[in-house]
Design a protein around this motif. Structure first.
Motif, PDB file in Angstrom:
ATOM      1  N   HIS A  10     -50.537 -11.767   5.264  1.00  0.00           N
ATOM      2  CA  HIS A  10     -50.130 -10.771   4.560  1.00  0.00           C
ATOM      3  C   HIS A  10     -48.706 -11.765   3.830  1.00  0.00           C
ATOM      4  O   HIS A  10     -47.966 -12.121   4.237  1.00  0.00           O
ATOM      5  CB  HIS A  10     -49.369  -9.937   5.446  1.00  0.00           C
ATOM      6  CG  HIS A  10     -48.652  -8.883   4.547  1.00  0.00           C
ATOM      7  ND1 HIS A  10     -49.412  -7.501   4.008  1.00  0.00           N
ATOM      8  CD2 HIS A  10     -47.342  -8.626   4.210  1.00  0.00           C
ATOM      9  CE1 HIS A  10     -48.599  -6.991   3.292  1.00  0.00           C
ATOM     10  NE2 HIS A  10     -47.207  -7.320   3.310  1.00  0.00           N
ATOM     11  N   GLY A  39     -53.741  -5.783   4.360  1.00  0.00           N
ATOM     12  CA  GLY A  39     -53.106  -4.883   3.160  1.00  0.00           C
ATOM     13  C   GLY A  39     -52.378  -5.794   2.183  1.00  0.00           C
ATOM     14  O   GLY A  39     -51.526  -5.272   1.516  1.00  0.00           O
ATOM     15  N   ASP A  41     -53.774  -7.162  -1.298  1.00  0.00           N
ATOM     16  CA  ASP A  41     -54.660  -7.204  -2.432  1.00  0.00           C
ATOM     17  C   ASP A  41     -54.937  -8.689  -3.129  1.00  0.00           C
ATOM     18  O   ASP A  41     -55.873  -8.854  -3.824  1.00  0.00           O
ATOM     19  CB  ASP A  41     -54.415  -6.252  -3.436  1.00  0.00           C
ATOM     20  CG  ASP A  41     -54.420  -4.738  -2.770  1.00  0.00           C
ATOM     21  OD1 ASP A  41     -55.256  -4.641  -1.881  1.00  0.00           O
ATOM     22  OD2 ASP A  41     -53.765  -3.777  -3.300  1.00  0.00           O
ATOM     23  N   GLU A  55     -60.940  -7.493   4.639  1.00  0.00           N
ATOM     24  CA  GLU A  55     -59.723  -6.875   4.037  1.00  0.00           C
ATOM     25  C   GLU A  55     -59.190  -5.666   4.955  1.00  0.00           C
ATOM     26  O   GLU A  55     -60.079  -4.804   5.380  1.00  0.00           O
ATOM     27  CB  GLU A  55     -59.765  -6.225   2.971  1.00  0.00           C
ATOM     28  CG  GLU A  55     -59.932  -7.335   1.863  1.00  0.00           C
ATOM     29  CD  GLU A  55     -59.887  -6.832   0.319  1.00  0.00           C
ATOM     30  OE1 GLU A  55     -59.045  -6.774  -0.307  1.00  0.00           O
ATOM     31  OE2 GLU A  55     -60.968  -6.479  -0.070  1.00  0.00           O
ATOM     32  N   PRO A  57     -56.791  -2.206   5.618  1.00  0.00           N
ATOM     33  CA  PRO A  57     -55.725  -1.213   4.826  1.00  0.00           C
ATOM     34  C   PRO A  57     -54.284  -1.556   5.326  1.00  0.00           C
ATOM     35  O   PRO A  57     -54.042  -2.172   6.292  1.00  0.00           O
ATOM     36  CB  PRO A  57     -56.118   0.020   5.314  1.00  0.00           C
ATOM     37  CG  PRO A  57     -56.806  -0.074   7.018  1.00  0.00           C
ATOM     38  CD  PRO A  57     -57.551  -1.406   6.631  1.00  0.00           C
ATOM     39  N   ALA A  58     -53.452  -1.263   4.288  1.00  0.00           N
ATOM     40  CA  ALA A  58     -52.089  -1.558   4.580  1.00  0.00           C
ATOM     41  C   ALA A  58     -51.549  -0.639   5.803  1.00  0.00           C
ATOM     42  O   ALA A  58     -52.202   0.581   5.843  1.00  0.00           O
ATOM     43  CB  ALA A  58     -51.245  -1.195   3.279  1.00  0.00           C
TER      44      ALA A  58
END
Length: 265
Positions: A10, A39, A41, A55, A57-58
């Protein structure tokens, strides 16, 4: 033995870039590198075609345990037999993957020594000279090149750099996903290994270099996470981890110890 490196990310894309360069310079390259973006991108563009990106999610609290599990699942689905976990801040020495692969066996948890690096020069770190800056953590063993030392205390385990076979990973069940945010999940993983009779070993030659970044001592910005995750751990194992941080928080009047454990002051 088909080997996969797993990294959770991250931010810190510059640190990830040097890790990727270090993995490209291995004497025995990994068969796959799985990068789990929590999270974030920008990870896919930062990695390009040099790794498989998973990936997540945040989330309000970084799902470090879930991210490592997701990375391991992707690596195992790709046929990995040995999982090597590297923190995004860690640059592997050229022999790291080769040493982990050489000593790998079912039923053990292996960890290599990690050195914390000083701040880089204006030009950044030089991959070829990182070893000259090595200053391994004084509280953990640093076996000689080519040797392996069995640990006496699983509490010394850390998740910056470690390896285990997929069979051992499956036996341990991965990381407990009740943890999120800072702290506790790696100590829980080590305690799970200890309870399962899986010894911890220190692997000489499997060195990694931890890139510098600013830190708080104690990590007051993670106070809430330390208390929440400490409670999860205490409920599972009967004792509180991260005792050094808790004591430091207490000295500053931020937490207090009760009959039921640690709470915010």
């Amino acid at each position: 033995m088909r080997t996969a490196v797993v990294t959770v990310v991250h931010g810190r894309h510059d640190h990830l870039a040097l890790q990727l360069a270090g993995l490209a310079a291995q004497t025995r390259p990994a068969d796959r590198h799985v990068v789990v973006a929590m999270g974030d991108d920008g990870v896919r563009a930062a990695v390009g075609d040099r790794a498989t990106v998973v990936e997540l999610p945040a989330a309000d609290r970084l799902p470090l345990a879930a991210a490592r599990n997701a990375g391991a699942a992707a690596a195992i689905a790709d046929g990995a037999q040995l999982l090597v976990f590297l923190d995004v801040d860690c640059v592997p020495a050229p022999t790291l993957v080769a040493r982990y692969a050489a000593v790998a066996q079912d039923g053990v948890l292996d960890s290599g020594p990690v050195s914390y690096l000083p701040p880089p020069s204006a030009a950044g770190y030089d991959l070829a000279t990182l070893h000259t800056l090595a200053d391994p953590h004084p509280a953990r063993p640093v076996p000689a090149e080519g040797t392996v030392e069995t640990a006496a205390d699983h509490r010394l385990f850390w998740s910056l750099s470690f390896a285990l076979t997929t069979g051992t990973w499956t036996r341990l069940g991965g990381f407990c996903e009740a943890y999120a945010g800072y702290g506790g999940e790696d100590t829980d993983f080590a305690e799970t290994a200890h309870a399962a009779g899986v010894p911890l070993r220190w692997v000489g030659g499997a060195a990694a270099f931890h890139q510098h970044h600013p830190v708080s001592r104690p990590p007051v910005e993670h106070l809430d996470d330390v208390l929440v995750n400490g409670r999860v751990f205490a409920d599972r194992w009967g004792w509180w981890p991260m005792q050094g941080w808790l004591d430091a928080f207490a000295e500053r009047g931020l937490v207090r110890q009760t009959d039921d454990g640690w709470v915010a002051a």
